[in-house]
Motif scaffolding. Structure first.
Motif, mmCIF file in Angstrom:
data_model
loop_
_atom_site.group_PDB
_atom_site.id
_atom_site.type_symbol
_atom_site.label_atom_id
_atom_site.label_comp_id
_atom_site.label_asym_id
_atom_site.label_seq_id
_atom_site.Cartn_x
_atom_site.Cartn_y
_atom_site.Cartn_z
ATOM 1 N N CYS A 664 0.849 -1.184 0.000
ATOM 2 C CA CYS A 664 0.000 0.000 0.000
ATOM 3 C C CYS A 664 0.890 1.240 0.000
ATOM 4 N N ASP A 665 0.565 2.218 -0.836
ATOM 5 C CA ASP A 665 1.341 3.450 -0.888
ATOM 6 C C ASP A 665 1.129 4.305 0.349
ATOM 7 N N ASP A 666 0.055 4.079 1.056
ATOM 8 C CA ASP A 666 -0.249 4.860 2.265
ATOM 9 C C ASP A 666 0.180 4.037 3.465
ATOM 10 N N LEU A 670 -1.381 0.762 6.466
ATOM 11 C CA LEU A 670 -0.740 -0.462 6.957
ATOM 12 C C LEU A 670 -0.598 -0.414 8.470
ATOM 13 N N ASP A 671 -0.309 0.786 9.039
ATOM 14 C CA ASP A 671 -0.258 0.909 10.501
ATOM 15 C C ASP A 671 -1.610 0.553 11.116
ATOM 16 N N GLU A 672 -2.680 0.968 10.482
ATOM 17 C CA GLU A 672 -4.029 0.673 10.987
ATOM 18 C C GLU A 672 -4.291 -0.825 10.987
ATOM 19 N N ARG A 686 5.883 -6.085 9.114
ATOM 20 C CA ARG A 686 6.276 -5.060 8.142
ATOM 21 C C ARG A 686 7.642 -5.407 7.555
ATOM 22 N N LEU A 687 7.693 -5.410 6.219
ATOM 23 C CA LEU A 687 8.957 -5.590 5.517
ATOM 24 C C LEU A 687 9.550 -4.259 5.077
ATOM 25 N N ALA A 688 8.654 -3.317 4.785
ATOM 26 C CA ALA A 688 9.073 -1.989 4.337
ATOM 27 C C ALA A 688 7.959 -1.022 4.713
#
Length: 867
Positions: A664-666, A670-672, A686-688
């Protein structure tokens, strides 16, 4: 009867068949098709086959109640019995005029079916039928009568018989046969019997009244009471075993006023009309049901389009899968079983035959969907009418106490097609628009086929069928299934249903009162009577195809034209006020969920349904244009917002195969996801900043994120969005299940003509008299008729006799062995003898044939008076 008439009377069933004409033989073979499977060699073999237990039981099971009662009366009548004696047993002393009027038909039916033979003064029930229906200590007669005096006293001591004679005032005799005859004559004399019964105390008469209609057996102690002793002393009760007594047949008949049956039923019960409706209302209601039936089958097939439930190891659907199907179709489980079986019977679904075997649509389903709606319905209705698979038994138990499952084995009931057709025929006999009283239909069917088998007949002691017998249950299912399918409307047979069974136009009622208005529920109709259906050949495939085509033609104008529009509403629903065009219905079925069905279908738009359309490759602009094009109302703003909102979020998350990852660009999104406890089971890390890895596979990851509330899209290895358009799963080509026939098929006219000609020719060969000598086999009879052994003559004598017959034109009787070693006897008229062959007109085959002389076992000349 004169001496000449006695000599001309048939002495056996074979002789009785021999004097029948071809029309009568054809009627016999049509009503009992098992007699020509295979074709008998002659009339003697036909008579033997007609007297076998299996054939007689089958014939008795197909008699109507009065014909069966007539056969039961003959079983307790003297053998042979005159027509007058039979009439006395059926009509009693009062001679019921209805019985007298119906008895000739019943007797003619029994004679036609070779269950009775002989002239009216010497009627004989075939021996096997008498054994099945006659009373015995182990199996009481269906009439409730017991043995005759002669049969009951067979093991009685002569002294005891003399004591009975003295008690009833008859002169003693030392001849036991004369004594028994005298006692039987007394019991058969109405005047003397009345005087004898008048002497009895009231308690004795009560005992007789309890036994008179059967069962005729009772229990007594070793020291009977006085009122029982009075009956025993006079022979009105006769001992059959220690502690068991029986009421003699002659005594019972006197107490019954001569009747063999308590309630003869010469006239079939009428089918009563419960209410009447205008024919237009019936047809419109049936058409609505037919449309609903097509929609239900289509919905079922779409539900299984990508592969349906797995096939049980023993075959069929599991109980859980049937429940799921019922929930998906929004119907009860028995109704779901009906639709599943109907689609299976029409060849629209089958098992795919894979290792992980599942049910799925067949290629025939795609062809069926291309047909016009009326033709699709006609195919379903025609399948239902002729199918032997009976969904009503689903959930029951088989002979091994195993649960019967939908689409499983052991659902075939061979009587189902006949019962369905007969129920619809009874409805067709009612005035147009009339719905029947269900119980009157069942009563009529029980009159037409009262006997389920000799064993049940003996167990019940009557010809009554239980309310839960198979034919009654099939009839009840037929009434409900016909309404579901649209063959009937409001319980009355609709015009397409009438055409489906090939029935003529409905009769109009002569009178009707209508307190509640035309077609109202208070309508009363005159009771409608029917005749017993004649024995006719079943319709040919061409006739069935013509009937279904006519039904489709009648139904087509009743269907509304498919609509190309819907009505969108502000509450995120769309109303289809009628059936939709196929393309519109397919797209709308993806874009929205069906909320309710009926005359108008309501679709509801949800985030999940919109996402489903986007997954199938549609864009938000495509969806807006589609709705604007097909809505007769403006597209509501909430629906526009819903589509735009789902489309804006659709595909922001990307799921691919790592084992699986989320991109995801946002990074805030991903934090959510990582913070949501509901995502803990997906094993995310998380990988990146813009990529999460997961332990779950891509499909499970997609489902998990959607369950949380996100709208992820799958992507390929190249990073392109994958269009999630499901592939339709089809089985290999499968044939629809064949109905299981109820015995041999009824012969057509061509087969009947050929069979009768072959039987008569074989009978000519086996019964033609021949001259004695000429090497007759040991089987020849004293009257010159050939026996079971073929004629035996030498080669030189055979050749000489053949050549002489060519010159004189005489017919010969020969024995012949074919290339397979099968021996037969034939009557031939030689035409030419040369080169080791004889060319002759074969009376047995009714054609000119050529036979090698070395296969002719012998030859004999026919007697001069041979017919």
């Amino acid at each position: 009867m004169s001496t000449e008439e006695k000599s001309a009377a048939p002495r056996s069933l074979a002789e009785a068949l021999r004097v029948r004409d071809d029309v009568s033989l054809a009627a016999l073979l049509r009503s009992r098709p098992d007699l020509i499977t295979p074709v008998p060699t002659d009339l003697t073999q036909l008579a033997t086959r007609a007297g076998t237990r299996a054939s007689v039981v089958r014939a008795l099971e197909r008699l109507d109640r009065f014909a069966l009662q007539t056969a039961e009366a003959l079983a307790v009548a003297p053998d042979p019995a005159s027509y007058g004696e039979l009439l006395a047993l059926m009509g009693g002393d009062e001679q019921d005029p209805a019985v007298a009027a119906a008895l000739p038909r019943a007797a003619a039916l029994l004679r036609e079916q070779a269950l009775v033979w002989g002239a009216d003064d010497r009627l004989r029930l075939v021996r096997t039928a008498r054994e099945l229906l006659a009373p015995s200590p182990q199996h009481p007669s269906p009439t409730g009568l017991g043995p005759t005096v002669r049969e009951a006293t067979a093991g009685m001591s002569p002294g005891r018989i003399q004591d009975i004679l003295a008690a009833v005032g008859l002169p003693s005799t030392h001849d036991a046969v004369s004594a028994v005859s005298a006692l039987g004559g007394l019991f058969a004399d109405r005047r003397r019997m009345a005087a004898l019964l008048a002497e009895l105390p009231g308690e004795s008469r009560e005992v007789l009244d309890r036994l008179v209609w059967g069962p005729p057996y009772g229990q007594v102690t070793h020291d009977p009471a006085a009122h029982l002793r009075a009956l025993l002393d006079r022979g009105l009760l006769l001992p059959t075993a220690p502690g068991t007594v029986v009421l003699p047949r002659e005594v019972a008949l006197h107490l019954r006023a001569g009747r063999a049956h308590r309630a003869p039923e010469p006239v079939p019960p009428p089918v009563e009309a419960a209410a009447t409706h205008r024919p237009q209302v019936v047809d419109a209601t049936a058409a609505g049901q037919a449309l609903a039936a097509l929609a239900t089958v289509d919905e079922l097939l779409k539900e299984w389009d990508e592969g349906g439930p797995t096939v049980l190891r023993a075959g069929g659907l599991s109980v859980r899968d049937l429940k799921r199907t019922a929930v998906a179709l929004d119907v009860p489980e028995p109704v779901a079983a009906f639709w599943v079986e109907l689609a299976y019977g029409a060849g629209l679904i089958a098992s795919d035959g894979e290792a992980d075997e599942r049910y799925a649509a067949t290629p025939a389903y795609d062809e069926w969907r291309e047909l016009p709606p009326a033709e699709r319905w006609a195919r379903l209705a025609g399948t239902w009418l002729t199918a032997t698979r009976t969904p009503g038994v689903v959930g029951g138990r088989d002979a091994k106490d195993r649960t019967l499952s939908a689409l499983g084995p052991n659902l075939d009931r061979s009587a189902a097609p006949e019962v369905r057709h007969r129920v619809l025929a009874l409805l067709a006999g009612l005035p147009e628009g009339a719905s029947p009283v269900a119980e009157s239909v069942l009563a009529r069917l029980r009159w037409e086929r009262p006997l389920r088998g000799p064993q049940q007949q003996r167990e019940t002691g009557t010809g009554e069928a239980r309310d839960d017998d198979l034919r009654s249950r099939i009839a009840r299912w037929t009434l409900s299934e016909a309404e579901l399918l649209g063959v009937t409307g409001r319980g009355a047979l609709a015009a397409p249903g009438r055409a489906l069974i090939g029935a003529p136009e409905a009769p109009r009622p002569a009178t009707a009162t209508d307190p509640g208005g035309p077609g109202g529920p208070g309508d009363k109709l005159p009771v409608h009577h029917h005749r017993t259906p004649p024995v006719t050949a079943p319709p040919t495939p061409a006739e069935r195809a013509a009937a279904t085509a006519t039904a489709a033609r009648l139904l087509a104008p009743l269907f509304p034209e498919p609509l190309d529009h819907v009505l969108l509403q502000a509450d995120l629903t769309a109303v289809a006020p009628g059936p939709l065009e196929r393309g519109l219905a397919d797209v709308l079925g993806v874009l929205a969920d069906v909320e309710s069905k009926g005359g108008a279908t309501v679709y509801r738009f949800t985030p999940g349904s919109v996402r489903r359309a986007l997954d199938a490759g549609q864009s938000a602009a495509d969806l807006h244009a589609f709705l604007a094009r097909h809505s007769r109302t403006p597209v509501p703003q909430p629906l526009t917002y819903l589509i735009d909102d789902v489309a804006r979020r659709h595909g922001r998350l990307r799921v691919g195969a790592a084992s699986a990852y989320v991109r995801c660009d946002d990074d805030a999104t991903l934090d959510e996801i990582l913070a949501d406890k509901r995502a803990a089971g997906l094993g995310l890390r998380r990988l990146a900043p813009t990529v999460l890895a997961a332990q779950a596979d891509p499909a499970a990851l997609l489902d998990g994120l959607r369950a949380i509330g996100f709208a992820p899209a799958a992507e390929s290895a190249a990073g392109d969005v994958l269009i999630a358009r499901a592939d339709s799963h089809r089985t290999p080509p499968r044939a629809a299940p064949e109905p299981v026939p109820d015995g041999p098929p009824a012969p057509d006219d061509t087969l009947l003509t050929a069979a009768i000609r072959a039987v008569r020719a074989g009978d000519l060969a086996s019964t033609t008299p021949r001259k004695p000598g000429h090497g007759d086999g040991e089987g020849g009879g004293e009257d010159g008729t050939p026996g079971g052994t073929l004629p035996r003559t030498g080669a030189a004598e055979t050749l000489a006799t053949m050549q002489a017959a060519v010159l004189t034109g005489e017919a010969l009787w020969i024995g012949y062995v074919n290339a397979e070693g099968a021996a037969s006897q034939r009557v031939i008229a030689p035409i030419r003898v040369e080169g080791g062959f004889v060319t002759a007109y074969d009376h047995t085959a009714d054609e000119v044939r050529t036979y090698p002389l070395h296969r002719v076992t012998g030859v004999a000349e026919l007697a001069d008076d041979a017919g």
